[in-house]
Write an enzyme that holds these catalytic residues in place. Structure first.
Site: not given
Ligand code: CA2
Length: 148
Positions: A78, A108, A24, A19, A101, A99, A75, A11-12
Site C-alpha cells: 500500500a 482495482r 492475492y 488471508r 504487484h 516495481e 512490491n 506492508p502486509n
Molecule cells: O497487488 C499487490 O501486490 C499490492 O502491492 C498488494 C498490496 C496492495 O495494497 C497494493 O495496492 C497492491 C497489499 C498487500 C497485502 O497483502 C495481503 C495478503 C494477504 C492478506 C492480506 C493482505
C-alpha cells in the site's frame, strides 16, 4: 563476486497465502522467495529477499542497497500509493528498480491507480501474481547485462 538483486516487500505481504486468497492467491511469501531464489540461480544472480511492515525500514534498506546490489525488485504494498519517502529513496540510490504487484492495480479501486514508485522505477509489472517477481528479476538481469 556474483551480482545480486534485492527483493523488497512492503506492508502486509507477510500475510500472503494466509488471508484473502480470492485477491492475492494462495502462494505464501516463502513460496515467492523460493521462486525468486530459483530465478536468481538460473540467471547467476544472488538474491536477498526481505519484507517489512515499516516505511522507514524499507527506506533504510533501499539506501543500504547502494554499492551492494545491482538492482531492486520492489512490491511496496500500500505504500506504493502514498509514499513520497520511498520514491525519494529510490531516486537517491540511482539503482534500477522493477516495481511489481501481484494484482492488477489498474483493475482495482481508483486509489490504487496512482503509484509514486512508477515515477522513478525502470518499469512495472502487475497482475500476474507471484510470476511477476520472476519476470521482474529477468527484466533486471537483462537490464544490467547479466548473462546466465
Ligand atoms: O497487488 C499487490 O501486490 C499490492 O502491492 C498488494 C498490496 C496492495 O495494497 C497494493 O495496492 C497492491 C497489499 C498487500 C497485502 O497483502 C495481503 C495478503 C494477504 C492478506 C492480506 C493482505
Amino acid at each position: 563476486m556474483a551480482k545480486s538483486l534485492l527483493v523488497l516487500n512492503g506492508p502486509n505481504l507477510n500475510l500472503l497465502g494466509t488471508r484473502q486468497p480470492e485477491v492475492y492467491g494462495s502462494t505464501t511469501l516463502s513460496d515467492v522467495e523460493a521462486m525468486c531464489r530459483a530465478a536468481g540461480e538460473r540467471l547467476g544472480l544472488a538474491i536477498e529477499f526481505r519484507q517489512s511492515n515499516h516505511e522507514g525500514v524499507l527506506v533504510d534498506w533501499i539506501h543500504q542497497a547502494k554499492g551492494r546490489h545491482s538492482g531492486i525488485v520492489l512490491n511496496a504494498g500500500a505504500y506504493t500509493h502514498t509514499s513520497i519517502a520511498l520514491m525519494d529513496a529510490i531516486s537517491s540510490v540511482e539503482l534500477p528498480v522493477a516495481e511489481v504487484h501481484l494484482s492488477n492495480i489498474h483493475r482495482r479501486e481508483a486509489f490504487r491507480h496512482v503509484s509514486y514508485i512508477s515515477k522513478v522505477a525502470l518499469g512495472m509489472i502487475c497482475g500476474f501474481g507471484p510470476f511477476g517477481y520472476v519476470m521482474s528479476i529477468e527484466a533486471l538481469a537483462d537490464h544490467i547485462g547479466q548473462k546466465s
